[in-house]
Design a protein around this motif. Structure first.
Motif, PDB file in Angstrom:
ATOM      1  N   TRP A   7       0.840  -1.208   0.000  1.00  0.00           N
ATOM      2  CA  TRP A   7       0.000   0.000   0.000  1.00  0.00           C
ATOM      3  C   TRP A   7       0.872   1.254   0.000  1.00  0.00           C
ATOM      4  O   TRP A   7       0.631   2.194  -0.738  1.00  0.00           O
ATOM      5  CB  TRP A   7      -0.924  -0.040   1.221  1.00  0.00           C
ATOM      6  N   LEU A  10       2.465   2.384  -3.229  1.00  0.00           N
ATOM      7  CA  LEU A  10       1.629   3.027  -4.255  1.00  0.00           C
ATOM      8  C   LEU A  10       1.731   4.538  -4.149  1.00  0.00           C
ATOM      9  O   LEU A  10       1.877   5.080  -3.056  1.00  0.00           O
ATOM     10  CB  LEU A  10       0.157   2.623  -4.069  1.00  0.00           C
ATOM     11  N   SER A  11       1.633   5.201  -5.287  1.00  0.00           N
ATOM     12  CA  SER A  11       1.618   6.669  -5.270  1.00  0.00           C
ATOM     13  C   SER A  11       0.280   7.135  -4.696  1.00  0.00           C
ATOM     14  O   SER A  11      -0.679   6.348  -4.616  1.00  0.00           O
ATOM     15  CB  SER A  11       1.782   7.207  -6.687  1.00  0.00           C
ATOM     16  N   ASP A  12       0.194   8.426  -4.328  1.00  0.00           N
ATOM     17  CA  ASP A  12      -1.044   8.952  -3.749  1.00  0.00           C
ATOM     18  C   ASP A  12      -2.241   8.771  -4.682  1.00  0.00           C
ATOM     19  O   ASP A  12      -3.292   8.291  -4.251  1.00  0.00           O
ATOM     20  CB  ASP A  12      -0.870  10.433  -3.374  1.00  0.00           C
ATOM     21  N   PRO A  13      -2.103   9.157  -5.973  1.00  0.00           N
ATOM     22  CA  PRO A  13      -3.251   8.956  -6.865  1.00  0.00           C
ATOM     23  C   PRO A  13      -3.647   7.484  -6.982  1.00  0.00           C
ATOM     24  O   PRO A  13      -4.827   7.158  -7.058  1.00  0.00           O
ATOM     25  CB  PRO A  13      -2.763   9.500  -8.213  1.00  0.00           C
ATOM     26  N   ALA A  14      -2.623   6.605  -6.972  1.00  0.00           N
ATOM     27  CA  ALA A  14      -2.929   5.174  -7.076  1.00  0.00           C
ATOM     28  C   ALA A  14      -3.686   4.709  -5.836  1.00  0.00           C
ATOM     29  O   ALA A  14      -4.620   3.904  -5.918  1.00  0.00           O
ATOM     30  CB  ALA A  14      -1.639   4.381  -7.256  1.00  0.00           C
ATOM     31  N   GLN A  15      -3.277   5.221  -4.657  1.00  0.00           N
ATOM     32  CA  GLN A  15      -3.989   4.867  -3.420  1.00  0.00           C
ATOM     33  C   GLN A  15      -5.436   5.369  -3.469  1.00  0.00           C
ATOM     34  O   GLN A  15      -6.367   4.654  -3.095  1.00  0.00           O
ATOM     35  CB  GLN A  15      -3.283   5.481  -2.212  1.00  0.00           C
ATOM     36  N   ASP A  16      -5.589   6.619  -3.948  1.00  0.00           N
ATOM     37  CA  ASP A  16      -6.940   7.186  -4.019  1.00  0.00           C
ATOM     38  C   ASP A  16      -7.813   6.391  -4.987  1.00  0.00           C
ATOM     39  O   ASP A  16      -8.983   6.126  -4.709  1.00  0.00           O
ATOM     40  CB  ASP A  16      -6.869   8.655  -4.462  1.00  0.00           C
ATOM     41  N   LEU A  17      -7.205   6.024  -6.118  1.00  0.00           N
ATOM     42  CA  LEU A  17      -7.954   5.262  -7.116  1.00  0.00           C
ATOM     43  C   LEU A  17      -8.346   3.900  -6.545  1.00  0.00           C
ATOM     44  O   LEU A  17      -9.494   3.447  -6.696  1.00  0.00           O
ATOM     45  CB  LEU A  17      -7.105   5.098  -8.385  1.00  0.00           C
ATOM     46  N   ALA A  18      -7.395   3.280  -5.855  1.00  0.00           N
ATOM     47  CA  ALA A  18      -7.661   1.956  -5.274  1.00  0.00           C
ATOM     48  C   ALA A  18      -8.776   2.050  -4.235  1.00  0.00           C
ATOM     49  O   ALA A  18      -9.678   1.205  -4.182  1.00  0.00           O
ATOM     50  CB  ALA A  18      -6.387   1.400  -4.645  1.00  0.00           C
ATOM     51  N   TRP A 404     -10.370  13.831  -4.682  1.00  0.00           N
ATOM     52  CA  TRP A 404     -10.652  12.424  -4.381  1.00  0.00           C
ATOM     53  C   TRP A 404     -11.631  12.259  -3.222  1.00  0.00           C
ATOM     54  O   TRP A 404     -12.492  11.379  -3.287  1.00  0.00           O
ATOM     55  CB  TRP A 404      -9.345  11.681  -4.102  1.00  0.00           C
TER      56      TRP A 404
END
Lengths: 440, 232
Positions: A7, A10-18, A404
């Motif tokens: 977790w 992951l980059s911030d946008p990737a975390q938000d997307l997930a 987000w």
């Protein structure tokens, strides 16, 4: 690699997307279960078209609740960001011991306050003797012009706060002033500051002390944009105080100040070259007779207190959405009843109960999904309008945009609503086809 | 050009309909239909007549498994529909029976073809194309346009769309409840002719409840239902 490590990788946008996808997962799972192996779309479309005006009303209701929640939350976040941005150039503030928040509001946000106690010559000596201090700017306030605060400080601090003037030039004498980016004065205009602010202002107090506006600063996005900036020596002179410099120095402006002629200032803004310097400066000047604080830290404490308000706002937004969804779903139960004979006919033709459930669920999910999407669009559109209004009121450039958190709030609302959409679907599922066929 | 796969034979082994000792009760326990014995050969056409409220529609609902029966058997070939749970009865209707009602209950927002092929919506994916193709073929045969809205269609055209809807899956038996009740003479005659021609061409059983003497005259055999009892 543990899930935690994964977790964090992951980059911030990737975390938000997930996270957004995870929030949508219940709706996706439900869709897979309800629609698997069937093609209910033509029937759901028939329902959407049959009750198009009522459906539009339902979508509007859902959109309003999602949009309102999104706009509120984005506004609150933008306000916090704008407040933090405005405090950014103020590394350390030193003032007479008292209330940090009051000094913060007066110094950073130029909020009119009852007269603050002044820091005297001892504090000035300590500050000017500190080798870590690269910038020390006294700040004085209390006067105004046409409702705009008149603030006394140094050009070095204005350079740090906003940069060099975009129009005109810096002041060169005590009778010159600079305008903030949005200050309602024109270059070349001569102003006479009033003593005090608002209704309590005394316009005649400084008659004869005309100041010519010689430059305009770039926009900072903070309350200083509306202010009129003058040499601090000018403010001292307007109030009949010493100039801060020995008489033999003539009309000198800016540091260093002579402690023997220093009339006092309500606050100093200090900066160091490095981050470590800022900590050392705060530690050194937070002593008897003075308090030093990081405005950012004080603001963070304030936000922490206001965090409860944010929680309450989030809860209210979720509750509003739940109420809207419940209203829509109650309406859908009634609408689905109007279609009951057609469903009964489909059941008589052999359509499984699950098919009827799928049609009604898909119909409800389409309405709620459209409501959530329209709500995001509405929130995005209204955020701009509300930002403009709040910016004008708060003297800060607040640029709210949907982020987000709002998308996740809408995803959460959609998932929850899609689960609740099982209610009208189950109501249709449980009906006995023969009774509905005979009802005709 | 891509051709739809042909529909699997609906249920070639469906066989005769045999109803024995059938009883259907009202919610208050009253017997509203009792049938000692009724047999309909596969491929035959049967008319059901009787006064209003005599139990004709209930008989139709019982033999297609729409209502639970209190006693007796409804055997379509080797399958006793009365002994099956609801989901299995649904599956049986889906596989083997086509239904036509007096109130056609078309979906006004769909085209005639979409209405006629509506059963494709819950059919296995592999069969959907064939159902649509057959529905289109039936609409052509019945002289009803496939596209546009069903709104402007006449009562007769709407009833023919409903007939195409019942036949689109090529069911082994067609059950019709007052299919001509709301039609004028000419339209009713055309519907009956179309329906029976389509059924007889495929050797399908037709059971129709009707007050229409002309329709009854076109059937192989007619029975009466009076006070919940079948008189043959």
């Amino acid at each position: 690699m543990t899930p935690d490590d994964l977790w964090r990788a992951l980059s911030d946008p990737a975390q938000d997307l997930a996270l957004t996808l995870a929030l949508l997962l219940p709706a996706v799972v439900l869709a897979a279960l309800a629609l698997r192996g069937q093609a209910p779309w033509p029937l759901a479309r028939a329902l959407l078209l049959r009750f198009r005006w009522t459906n539009l009303l339902f979508v509007g209701l859902m959109a309003l609740s999602v949009g309102l929640g999104g706009a509120l939350l984005s506004q609150e976040r933008a306000l916090r960001q704008a407040a933090a941005r405005a405090a950014d150039p103020f590394d350390v503030i030193v003032a007479a011991p008292g209330d940090e928040v009051r000094v913060l509001l007066a110094t950073v946000y130029l909020q009119p306050a009852a007269a603050l106690p002044l820091l005297g010559a001892d504090a000035l000596r300590a500050i000017q003797a500190d080798p870590r201090v690269s910038l020390a700017a006294p700040v004085a306030f209390g006067d105004s012009h046409d409702g705009a605060p008149v603030v006394g400080t140094t050009t070095a601090f204005l350079d740090r706060l906003a940069g060099p003037p975009t129009e005109g030039r810096p002041w060169r004498s005590a009778s010159e002033a600079l305008a903030g980016a949005h200050a309602a004065v024109t270059l070349g205009e001569t102003i006479v500051p009033a003593h005090g602010h608002g209704d309590a202002a005394e316009p005649e107090a400084h008659t004869g002390a005309g100041l010519t506006v010689v430059g305009r600063l770039p926009e900072t996005g903070g309350p200083w944009d509306r202010a009129i900036l003058v040499p601090i020596e000018t403010l001292w002179a307007l109030h009949g105080l010493a100039s801060g410099h020995a008489p033999q120095e003539g009309e000198r402006l800016g540091p260093p100040f002579d402690p023997d002629y220093f009339p006092g200032a309500p606050a100093f803004v200090l900066s160091g070259e490095r981050l470590a310097d800022a900590y050392a400066i705060r530690a050194r000047h937070d002593r008897e007779g003075a308090m030093a604080f990081f405005p950012g830290a004080t603001l963070a404490r304030l936000h922490a207190v206001l965090g409860d308000v944010r929680e309450a706002m989030s809860l209210m937004a979720v509750l509003t959405q739940a109420l809207a969804a419940a209203g829509v779903l109650a309406g859908l139960v009634a609408l689905a009843r109007l279609f009951a004979r057609r469903f009964a006919l489909l059941r008589a033709m052999g359509a499984p109960r699950r098919f009827v459930l799928g049609v009604v669920w898909l119909y409800a999910a389409c309405l709620l999904g459209a409501g959530c999407l329209a709500g995001l669009a509405l929130g995005w559109a209204s955020a701009g309008l509300v930002s403009a209004a709040v910016s004008a009121r708060m003297d800060m450039a607040i640029r709210a945009s949907l982020g987000w958190p709002e998308i996740q709030l809408a995803a959460c609302a959609f998932s929850a609503a899609s689960v609740l959409a099982l209610a009208p679907a189950l109501a249709a599922y449980r009906r006995a086809p023969v009774e509905d066929l005979r009802a005709g | 050009m891509r051709h739809a796969r042909p529909l699997p034979a609906s249920d070639p082994a469906l066989g005769d309909l045999l109803v024995e000792g059938l009883e259907v009760h009202a919610p208050d326990g009253r017997t509203i239909l009792a049938v000692d014995r009724l047999q309909v050969s596969a491929g035959a056409t049967l008319g059901v007549q009787g006064p209003s409220g005599a139990g004709k529609s209930t008989l139709l609902h019982a033999i297609c498994g729409l209502v639970p029966v209190a006693a007796g058997a409804v055997r379509w070939g080797g399958t006793d529909l009365a002994a099956l749970p609801e989901a299995a009865r649904d599956a049986f209707r889906r596989r083997a029976l086509g239904l036509i009602f007096q109130d056609v209950l078309l979906l006004e927002e769909l085209s005639p073809l979409d209405n006629a092929a509506v059963s494709a919506a819950w059919a296995p994916r592999a069969e959907r194309g064939a159902i649509r193709a057959r529905a289109a073929e039936l609409l052509v045969r019945f002289g009803v346009p496939q596209s546009g809205s069903v709104g402007p269609l006449s009562g007769g055209e709407r009833q023919r769309v409903a007939a195409a809807r019942a036949l689109a899956r090529d069911p082994a038996a067609i059950l019709a409840d007052e299919p001509t009740a709301s039609l004028d003479r000419e339209t009713a005659d055309r519907l009956v002719a179309d329906l029976l021609a389509a059924a007889r061409a495929r050797g399908r059983t037709v059971i129709a409840v009707s007050h229409d003497p002309a329709m009854m005259a076109a059937m192989d055999r007619v029975i009466q239902v009076v006070d919940g009892r079948v008189r043959q």
